[in-house]
Design a protein around this motif. Sequence first.
Motif, PDB file in Angstrom:
ATOM      1  N   LYS A   6       7.346  10.045  12.175  1.00 12.36           N
ATOM      2  CA  LYS A   6       6.779   9.250  11.237  1.00 12.36           C
ATOM      3  C   LYS A   6       6.553   9.881   9.807  1.00 12.36           C
ATOM      4  O   LYS A   6       5.766  11.033  10.007  1.00 12.36           O
ATOM      5  N   THR A   8       5.037   9.402   5.719  1.00 14.64           N
ATOM      6  CA  THR A   8       4.715   8.468   4.428  1.00 14.64           C
ATOM      7  C   THR A   8       4.556   9.553   3.217  1.00 14.64           C
ATOM      8  O   THR A   8       4.098  10.387   3.342  1.00 14.64           O
ATOM      9  N   THR A 140       5.517   5.161  -2.739  1.00 15.95           N
ATOM     10  CA  THR A 140       5.476   5.741  -1.374  1.00 15.95           C
ATOM     11  C   THR A 140       5.946   4.694  -0.522  1.00 15.95           C
ATOM     12  O   THR A 140       5.781   3.517  -0.293  1.00 15.95           O
ATOM     13  N   THR A 142       6.999   4.540   4.109  1.00 15.94           N
ATOM     14  CA  THR A 142       6.677   4.861   5.503  1.00 15.94           C
ATOM     15  C   THR A 142       7.872   4.879   6.131  1.00 15.94           C
ATOM     16  O   THR A 142       8.376   3.659   6.238  1.00 15.94           O
TER      17      THR A 142
END
Length: 201
Positions: A6, A8, A140, A142
């Motif tokens: 993951k 971000t 931003t 994710t």
Amino acid sequence: MEKFTKITGVAAPMPIVNVDTDMIIPKDYLKTIKRTGLGKGLFAEMRYLDDGAENPDFVLNKPAYRKAQILVAGDNFGCGSSREHAPWALLDFGIHCVISTSFADIFYNNCFKNGILPVVVSPEDLEKLMDDASRGANATLTVDLEAMEIRGPDGGVVKFDLDEFRRHCLLNGLDDIGLTLQKSKSIDNFEKSYAESRPWA
């Protein structure tokens, strides 16, 4: 290869269709076989002016996007020649994920071999994500490979699909060499058995 689970990070918008590998990393930078140092040549013909100075209008030169980790791009990203330097340059710059409606096959495959996640979304979802990416410092996103979803700054969620084998490889940081090394015990046993059965070989 590093694991991808993951990230971000800031997403940079590049609403250009048919971005080919020569645009990603021009041929002048293909003299090396090293995977490092190519970030300086990423999108060089758009990123720099004729005198070598930065083009202030190019998205990755803008203060909000200088450390972008995600690229939201137009259709058919990575078309053109099959140069693996293209994903090398993206990764060396710091781009770990490219989102588009479609990718050229060879570029798409090369991304997985180098730890970059190429995400295919619908035109409608791309439009939303492009809008998110156009917010500058607030752009931003994710990208969650385990959940297979992209979460936007306003809480919106875009789901995506990915071949399970490719997902497994990225989650575990396995390129072709890593996959082979998982079979090292079987390879060692075969070589030992082969040598014992054919001592003259």
